[in-house]
Design a protein around this motif. Structure first.
Motif, PDB file in Angstrom:
ATOM      1  N   SER A  48       0.831  -1.207   0.000  1.00  0.00           N
ATOM      2  CA  SER A  48       0.000   0.000   0.000  1.00  0.00           C
ATOM      3  C   SER A  48       0.864   1.255   0.000  1.00  0.00           C
ATOM      4  O   SER A  48       0.627   2.190  -0.774  1.00  0.00           O
ATOM      5  CB  SER A  48      -0.931   0.012   1.220  1.00  0.00           C
ATOM      6  OG  SER A  48      -1.829  -1.055   1.163  1.00  0.00           O
ATOM      7  N   SER A  49       1.860   1.279   0.840  1.00  0.00           N
ATOM      8  CA  SER A  49       2.741   2.442   0.908  1.00  0.00           C
ATOM      9  C   SER A  49       3.509   2.640  -0.390  1.00  0.00           C
ATOM     10  O   SER A  49       3.592   3.755  -0.917  1.00  0.00           O
ATOM     11  CB  SER A  49       3.722   2.274   2.077  1.00  0.00           C
ATOM     12  OG  SER A  49       4.638   3.344   2.105  1.00  0.00           O
ATOM     13  N   THR A  52       1.320   4.025  -3.184  1.00  0.00           N
ATOM     14  CA  THR A  52       1.029   5.458  -3.077  1.00  0.00           C
ATOM     15  C   THR A  52       2.223   6.314  -3.485  1.00  0.00           C
ATOM     16  O   THR A  52       2.049   7.440  -3.919  1.00  0.00           O
ATOM     17  CB  THR A  52       0.582   5.851  -1.653  1.00  0.00           C
ATOM     18  OG1 THR A  52       1.647   5.621  -0.741  1.00  0.00           O
ATOM     19  CG2 THR A  52      -0.669   5.107  -1.238  1.00  0.00           C
ATOM     20  N   HIS A  81      -9.098   0.441  -3.846  1.00  0.00           N
ATOM     21  CA  HIS A  81      -9.344   1.380  -2.749  1.00  0.00           C
ATOM     22  C   HIS A  81      -8.375   2.558  -2.811  1.00  0.00           C
ATOM     23  O   HIS A  81      -8.780   3.722  -2.715  1.00  0.00           O
ATOM     24  CB  HIS A  81      -9.214   0.639  -1.412  1.00  0.00           C
ATOM     25  CG  HIS A  81      -9.468   1.496  -0.230  1.00  0.00           C
ATOM     26  ND1 HIS A  81     -10.742   1.842   0.181  1.00  0.00           N
ATOM     27  CD2 HIS A  81      -8.619   2.107   0.632  1.00  0.00           C
ATOM     28  CE1 HIS A  81     -10.660   2.617   1.250  1.00  0.00           C
ATOM     29  NE2 HIS A  81      -9.387   2.791   1.539  1.00  0.00           N
ATOM     30  N   LEU A  82      -7.092   2.249  -3.006  1.00  0.00           N
ATOM     31  CA  LEU A  82      -6.086   3.307  -2.993  1.00  0.00           C
ATOM     32  C   LEU A  82      -6.100   4.180  -4.234  1.00  0.00           C
ATOM     33  O   LEU A  82      -5.566   5.296  -4.212  1.00  0.00           O
ATOM     34  CB  LEU A  82      -4.692   2.713  -2.786  1.00  0.00           C
ATOM     35  CG  LEU A  82      -4.441   2.194  -1.374  1.00  0.00           C
ATOM     36  CD1 LEU A  82      -3.087   1.502  -1.302  1.00  0.00           C
ATOM     37  CD2 LEU A  82      -4.527   3.323  -0.354  1.00  0.00           C
ATOM     38  N   PHE A  84      -8.342   5.938  -5.369  1.00  0.00           N
ATOM     39  CA  PHE A  84      -9.019   7.190  -5.073  1.00  0.00           C
ATOM     40  C   PHE A  84      -8.198   8.112  -4.181  1.00  0.00           C
ATOM     41  O   PHE A  84      -8.480   9.302  -4.086  1.00  0.00           O
ATOM     42  CB  PHE A  84     -10.385   6.906  -4.431  1.00  0.00           C
ATOM     43  CG  PHE A  84     -11.328   6.260  -5.391  1.00  0.00           C
ATOM     44  CD1 PHE A  84     -12.105   7.030  -6.245  1.00  0.00           C
ATOM     45  CD2 PHE A  84     -11.419   4.885  -5.476  1.00  0.00           C
ATOM     46  CE1 PHE A  84     -12.971   6.439  -7.156  1.00  0.00           C
ATOM     47  CE2 PHE A  84     -12.273   4.279  -6.381  1.00  0.00           C
ATOM     48  CZ  PHE A  84     -13.048   5.051  -7.229  1.00  0.00           C
ATOM     49  N   TYR A  85      -7.194   7.577  -3.530  1.00  0.00           N
ATOM     50  CA  TYR A  85      -6.370   8.369  -2.624  1.00  0.00           C
ATOM     51  C   TYR A  85      -5.012   8.712  -3.217  1.00  0.00           C
ATOM     52  O   TYR A  85      -4.422   9.730  -2.876  1.00  0.00           O
ATOM     53  CB  TYR A  85      -6.168   7.619  -1.297  1.00  0.00           C
ATOM     54  CG  TYR A  85      -7.459   7.457  -0.545  1.00  0.00           C
ATOM     55  CD1 TYR A  85      -7.928   8.467   0.289  1.00  0.00           C
ATOM     56  CD2 TYR A  85      -8.226   6.315  -0.694  1.00  0.00           C
ATOM     57  CE1 TYR A  85      -9.136   8.336   0.962  1.00  0.00           C
ATOM     58  CE2 TYR A  85      -9.430   6.167  -0.022  1.00  0.00           C
ATOM     59  CZ  TYR A  85      -9.880   7.192   0.799  1.00  0.00           C
ATOM     60  OH  TYR A  85     -11.073   7.053   1.453  1.00  0.00           O
ATOM     61  N   THR A  86      -4.510   7.844  -4.083  1.00  0.00           N
ATOM     62  CA  THR A  86      -3.160   8.027  -4.597  1.00  0.00           C
ATOM     63  C   THR A  86      -3.117   8.474  -6.047  1.00  0.00           C
ATOM     64  O   THR A  86      -2.132   9.028  -6.489  1.00  0.00           O
ATOM     65  CB  THR A  86      -2.331   6.748  -4.406  1.00  0.00           C
ATOM     66  OG1 THR A  86      -0.973   7.041  -4.629  1.00  0.00           O
ATOM     67  CG2 THR A  86      -2.782   5.638  -5.327  1.00  0.00           C
ATOM     68  N   TRP A  88      -5.206   7.716 -10.171  1.00  0.00           N
ATOM     69  CA  TRP A  88      -5.563   6.695 -11.144  1.00  0.00           C
ATOM     70  C   TRP A  88      -4.342   6.130 -11.872  1.00  0.00           C
ATOM     71  O   TRP A  88      -4.240   4.913 -12.040  1.00  0.00           O
ATOM     72  CB  TRP A  88      -6.567   7.297 -12.125  1.00  0.00           C
ATOM     73  CG  TRP A  88      -7.647   6.355 -12.530  1.00  0.00           C
ATOM     74  CD1 TRP A  88      -7.810   5.821 -13.777  1.00  0.00           C
ATOM     75  CD2 TRP A  88      -8.699   5.823 -11.735  1.00  0.00           C
ATOM     76  NE1 TRP A  88      -8.901   4.996 -13.799  1.00  0.00           N
ATOM     77  CE2 TRP A  88      -9.474   4.985 -12.550  1.00  0.00           C
ATOM     78  CE3 TRP A  88      -9.063   5.967 -10.397  1.00  0.00           C
ATOM     79  CZ2 TRP A  88     -10.592   4.299 -12.099  1.00  0.00           C
ATOM     80  CZ3 TRP A  88     -10.170   5.294  -9.940  1.00  0.00           C
ATOM     81  CH2 TRP A  88     -10.926   4.466 -10.778  1.00  0.00           C
TER      82      TRP A  88
END
Length: 104
Positions: A48-49, A52, A81-82, A84-86, A88
């Motif tokens: 995950s990290s 991002t 999920h990520l 939307f945070y990191t 497209w």
């Protein structure tokens, strides 16, 4: 303590201290604290990290995650999920790697 040699194999002569910290501290001590977090949980967090940040180490850690029991469905959900945070584009890149690794 798990035996990690990638640091020494790839950077041992060029950057011996960094290689030692990678193999002995990061993978030898931190990743070996399985009473705190399992290797599977550490893999999910690490992937995950790295996703991002958009760094090349994601490929190696996706392979480790698969070995540590992370499923294709779980990694697909993490990337979705990520996204939307990191961003497209990072998700697209991560999916290309994950597809290659988890479809093997």
């Amino acid at each position: 303590m798990k035996k990690q040699t990638a640091g020494r194999e790839q950077l041992g002569e060029f950057a011996p201290k960094f290689a030692s910290l990678n193999d002995d501290i990061l993978f030898g001590e931190v990743w070996s604290r399985e009473d705190q977090l399992s290797p599977r949980e550490r893999s999910l967090i690490t992937c995950s990290s790295l996703l991002t940040q958009g760094v090349p180490q994601l490929e190696a850690h996706l392979k480790i995650a698969k070995k540590n029991g992370v499923t294709k469905e779980e990694i697909v959900e993490v990337i979705t999920h990520l996204a939307f945070y990191t961003g497209w584009p990072k998700a697209w890149s991560a999916f290309a790697l994950a597809k290659m690794i988890f479809d093997e």
